[in-house]
Enzyme design. Structure first.
Site, mmCIF file in Angstrom:
data_model
loop_
_atom_site.group_PDB
_atom_site.id
_atom_site.type_symbol
_atom_site.label_atom_id
_atom_site.label_comp_id
_atom_site.label_asym_id
_atom_site.label_seq_id
_atom_site.Cartn_x
_atom_site.Cartn_y
_atom_site.Cartn_z
ATOM 1 N N ASP A 165 -8.659 11.181 17.373
ATOM 2 C CA ASP A 165 -8.716 9.835 17.949
ATOM 3 C C ASP A 165 -10.008 9.660 18.748
ATOM 4 O O ASP A 165 -10.258 10.386 19.710
ATOM 5 C CB ASP A 165 -7.497 9.623 18.852
ATOM 6 C CG ASP A 165 -7.314 8.158 19.201
ATOM 7 O OD1 ASP A 165 -8.330 7.475 19.479
ATOM 8 O OD2 ASP A 165 -6.165 7.697 19.183
ATOM 9 N N GLU A 216 -8.010 -5.781 5.375
ATOM 10 C CA GLU A 216 -7.872 -5.365 3.978
ATOM 11 C C GLU A 216 -6.683 -6.047 3.301
ATOM 12 O O GLU A 216 -6.751 -6.383 2.123
ATOM 13 C CB GLU A 216 -7.752 -3.836 3.905
ATOM 14 C CG GLU A 216 -9.111 -3.179 4.157
ATOM 15 C CD GLU A 216 -9.045 -1.688 4.392
ATOM 16 O OE1 GLU A 216 -8.619 -1.288 5.502
ATOM 17 O OE2 GLU A 216 -9.428 -0.921 3.495
ATOM 18 N N GLY A 259 -11.171 0.365 13.153
ATOM 19 C CA GLY A 259 -10.699 0.800 14.479
ATOM 20 C C GLY A 259 -11.781 1.166 15.482
ATOM 21 O O GLY A 259 -11.848 0.607 16.572
ATOM 22 N N VAL A 260 -12.665 2.099 15.110
ATOM 23 C CA VAL A 260 -13.722 2.511 16.025
ATOM 24 C C VAL A 260 -14.799 1.418 16.104
ATOM 25 O O VAL A 260 -15.243 1.038 17.196
ATOM 26 C CB VAL A 260 -14.351 3.847 15.575
ATOM 27 C CG1 VAL A 260 -15.488 4.252 16.496
ATOM 28 C CG2 VAL A 260 -13.295 4.947 15.503
ATOM 29 N N GLY A 261 -15.207 0.916 14.964
ATOM 30 C CA GLY A 261 -16.283 -0.078 14.924
ATOM 31 C C GLY A 261 -15.948 -1.343 15.692
ATOM 32 O O GLY A 261 -16.800 -1.917 16.373
ATOM 33 N N GLU A 262 -14.682 -1.767 15.614
ATOM 34 C CA GLU A 262 -14.291 -3.015 16.288
ATOM 35 C C GLU A 262 -14.033 -2.813 17.774
ATOM 36 O O GLU A 262 -14.193 -3.739 18.566
ATOM 37 C CB GLU A 262 -13.011 -3.578 15.635
ATOM 38 C CG GLU A 262 -13.252 -4.102 14.236
ATOM 39 C CD GLU A 262 -11.950 -4.373 13.477
ATOM 40 O OE1 GLU A 262 -10.941 -4.736 14.115
ATOM 41 O OE2 GLU A 262 -11.957 -4.217 12.243
ATOM 42 N N ASN A 265 0.870 -1.163 0.000
ATOM 43 C CA ASN A 265 0.000 0.000 0.000
ATOM 44 C C ASN A 265 0.915 1.222 0.000
ATOM 45 O O ASN A 265 1.421 1.632 1.044
ATOM 46 C CB ASN A 265 -0.888 -0.043 1.253
ATOM 47 C CG ASN A 265 -1.873 1.109 1.305
ATOM 48 O OD1 ASN A 265 -1.838 2.008 0.455
ATOM 49 N ND2 ASN A 265 -2.735 1.102 2.297
ATOM 50 N N GLY A 313 -13.049 3.782 10.785
ATOM 51 C CA GLY A 313 -11.648 3.885 11.204
ATOM 52 C C GLY A 313 -11.332 5.360 11.279
ATOM 53 O O GLY A 313 -12.179 6.150 11.717
ATOM 54 N N ARG A 336 -11.871 14.328 8.455
ATOM 55 C CA ARG A 336 -12.661 14.779 7.295
ATOM 56 C C ARG A 336 -14.086 15.135 7.706
ATOM 57 O O ARG A 336 -14.668 14.472 8.558
ATOM 58 C CB ARG A 336 -12.730 13.681 6.231
ATOM 59 C CG ARG A 336 -11.419 13.418 5.546
ATOM 60 C CD ARG A 336 -11.504 12.241 4.590
ATOM 61 N NE ARG A 336 -10.404 11.327 4.838
ATOM 62 C CZ ARG A 336 -10.386 10.056 4.475
ATOM 63 N NH1 ARG A 336 -11.407 9.526 3.825
ATOM 64 N NH2 ARG A 336 -9.352 9.307 4.762
ATOM 65 N N GLY A 350 -10.620 7.010 8.457
ATOM 66 C CA GLY A 350 -11.607 7.256 7.419
ATOM 67 C C GLY A 350 -12.831 6.421 7.788
ATOM 68 O O GLY A 350 -12.686 5.403 8.444
ATOM 69 N N HIS A 368 -17.883 0.873 8.245
ATOM 70 C CA HIS A 368 -16.424 0.826 8.376
ATOM 71 C C HIS A 368 -16.015 2.134 9.037
ATOM 72 O O HIS A 368 -16.033 3.197 8.413
ATOM 73 C CB HIS A 368 -15.778 0.674 6.990
ATOM 74 C CG HIS A 368 -14.279 0.732 7.023
ATOM 75 N ND1 HIS A 368 -13.474 -0.331 6.696
ATOM 76 C CD2 HIS A 368 -13.427 1.742 7.357
ATOM 77 C CE1 HIS A 368 -12.203 0.003 6.830
ATOM 78 N NE2 HIS A 368 -12.147 1.270 7.223
HETATM 79 P P1 ADP Z 1 -7.333 3.653 9.463
HETATM 80 O O1 ADP Z 1 -8.571 4.254 8.905
HETATM 81 O O2 ADP Z 1 -6.208 4.614 9.564
HETATM 82 O O3 ADP Z 1 -6.974 2.298 8.873
HETATM 83 P P2 ADP Z 1 -8.196 2.206 11.840
HETATM 84 O O4 ADP Z 1 -9.257 1.387 11.212
HETATM 85 O O5 ADP Z 1 -7.027 1.508 12.418
HETATM 86 O O6 ADP Z 1 -7.687 3.402 10.956
HETATM 87 O O7 ADP Z 1 -8.888 3.066 12.995
HETATM 88 C C1 ADP Z 1 -8.196 4.031 13.694
HETATM 89 C C2 ADP Z 1 -9.143 4.673 14.684
HETATM 90 O O8 ADP Z 1 -9.650 3.675 15.575
HETATM 91 C C3 ADP Z 1 -8.462 5.723 15.532
HETATM 92 O O9 ADP Z 1 -8.966 6.995 15.239
HETATM 93 C C4 ADP Z 1 -8.808 5.345 16.939
HETATM 94 O O10 ADP Z 1 -9.373 6.408 17.599
HETATM 95 C C5 ADP Z 1 -9.869 4.280 16.832
HETATM 96 N N1 ADP Z 1 -9.748 3.326 17.924
HETATM 97 C C6 ADP Z 1 -8.790 2.414 18.132
HETATM 98 N N2 ADP Z 1 -8.988 1.772 19.298
HETATM 99 C C7 ADP Z 1 -10.105 2.312 19.853
HETATM 100 C C8 ADP Z 1 -10.835 2.096 21.071
HETATM 101 N N3 ADP Z 1 -10.463 1.197 21.954
HETATM 102 N N4 ADP Z 1 -11.925 2.848 21.282
HETATM 103 C C9 ADP Z 1 -12.322 3.773 20.398
HETATM 104 N N5 ADP Z 1 -11.691 4.014 19.256
HETATM 105 C C10 ADP Z 1 -10.589 3.307 18.980
#
Ligand code: ADP
Length: 393
Positions: free
Chosen positions: A277, A379, A325-328, A7, A205, A236, A207, A203
């Site tokens: 974050d 991904e 990230g956020v969803g999981e 990537n 994250g 964004r 983004g 999704h």
């Molecule tokens: P990217 O879009 O860069 O691939 P990710 O899917 O890894 O990003 O998601 C990153 C986001 O996930 C970060 O903004 C972070 O705030 C959020 N995140 C990670 N862990 C947690 C958590 N335990 N609780 C809430 N948000 C989280």
């Protein structure tokens, strides 16, 4: 046998060597700050990370150094170990509704699409050129973020813009994050053991995007011509009245580039709270901080609007899935969304919602009319598998 997934960003190369059959990540790494005075590489093999600070002149120098690290720590990258190189490409325009074996013609089309993805496609292209020259004996495959959404119904893909202008400048909704939406929605079908599903995938994250998927086909998605449209993201805006652009230009005296940077890098959670974050926003929200509360409410409100409209578009909803990230990770955001969807028949089980796992899981109650799932996205694995499909392995 493994697949090397690349990537390439404008100043970085993210890479993974994965086994597409058992999902094992053999090597992963990131070369960053390419072109700056001092660059950095993290290369992880067998759980050990080697970190290097060194100037990396360009993508070629970066990839050369990465290949040296493979030689040093193994495995050597060659046709005997690597079945294919899968390149992530953000914009496939109208040309690609699936991944493509890269030859000079495909490379040229990716180049032709630069005006539609000025930040991304040039970087992908240099990654592809360099990787093809350094690994000439391995097939290279481009996997497009937009491909899953090439089949969007016209009414979802079309902006209500003058037709000639739209045609002349290739303006339509292309979507993004398609590799993730495709992977996750297929996982949901596999996990539930049925394909005939009306799904929404969120999704979320840095983004963030939503998609509506009926029987395995995408019928709506929240990102548009570019990944700026839709949900509130880390930095964004997501949806915003386009007239804000005219206003900032006319009244604020801002240039197009300044507005572009503001919308893409200085807005979203960051613009509202100072941090992109979600963990910070959640902490602030829990502590009653005013900005964090507004940000969280705007974030969740936007999600609800999309879930409601997609449910209407699909004529119902069977499964709602959180990923990225956020969803999981954020049980708090999931709980807030769940609470407010009671009228759609969503009931989240508090205990299940708190479970942390890398596995797909149901977090709704047994009597919830809509199943709610958390499915970790992957991904790189999805790119590796698509690359294998394309070379017919
Ligand atoms: P990217 O879009 O860069 O691939 P990710 O899917 O890894 O990003 O998601 C990153 C986001 O996930 C970060 O903004 C972070 O705030 C959020 N995140 C990670 N862990 C947690 C958590 N335990 N609780 C809430 N948000 C989280």
């Amino acid at each position: 046998m493994s697949v090397l997934v690349i990537n390439a960003g404008s100043s970085s190369i993210k890479y993974q060597l994965v086994n597409p059959d058992n999902s094992e990540v053999i090597v992963s790494g990131l070369a960053e700050r390419i072109g700056e005075e001092m660059g950095h590489i993290d290369h992880t093999h067998d759980g050990e990370t080697t970190s290097l600070d060194l100037p990396i002149a360009d993508h070629k120098a970066g990839l050369q150094k990465i290949l040296e690290l493979f030689d040093e720590f193994g495995p050597h990258l060659g046709p005997e170990t690597v079945r294919a190189v899968g390149h992530r490409v953000v914009q496939g325009g109208r040309y690609f509704d699936k991944a493509a074996l890269i030859d000079d013609e495909v490379q040229k089309l990716i180049e032709d699409l630069i005006p539609l993805a000025p930040l991304h496609n040039p970087a992908h292209l240099s990654g592809i050129k360099v990787a093809r020259s350094l690994l000439p004996d391995i097939p290279h495959v481009a996997v497009f973020d937009t491909a899953f959404f090439q089949g969007l119904p016209d009414e979802a893909a079309t902006y209500a813009l003058d037709r000639e202008v739209a045609e002349k400048y290739s303006i339509r909704r292309y979507g993004a994050h398609g590799t993730s939406h495709q992977y996750v929605s297929a996982k949901v079908a596999e996990f539930l053991g049925r394909d005939d599903l009306k799904q929404i995938v969120l999704h979320m994250g840095n983004g963030a995007s939503a998609s509506a998927v009926v029987n395995g086909h995408a019928v709506e998605t929240s990102m548009g011509l570019t990944p700026l449209e839709g949900l509130v993201m880390g930095t964004r805006t997501g949806d915003i009245d386009p007239a804000v652009v005219f206003h900032l230009a006319r009244v604020g005296g801002m240039s197009i580039d300044e507005i572009d940077t503001l919308f893409n890098r200085g807005s979203g959670l960051k613009g509202l709270t100072g941090s992109n974050d979600m963990r910070d926003v959640q902490d602030g929200y829990a502590a009653g901080d005013k900005d964090a509360t507004v940000a969280m409410e705007v974030y969740v409100h936007r999600l609800l609007k999309y879930i409601g409209s997609y449910t209407a578009v699909m004529g119902g909803l069977d499964v709602l899935t959180f990923t990225a990230g956020v969803g999981e990770n954020s049980s708090a955001v999931r709980a807030l969304v769940g609470e407010r969807l009671a009228s759609l028949g969503v009931k989240i089980d508090e205990e299940k919602n708190e479970v942390r796992s890398r596995e797909p899981r149901v977090i709704s109650t047994d009597d919830s009319r809509v199943k709610v799932l958390v499915v970790p996205t992957n991904e790189e694995l999805a790119i590796a598998r698509q690359a294998m499909d394309i070379i017919g392995a």
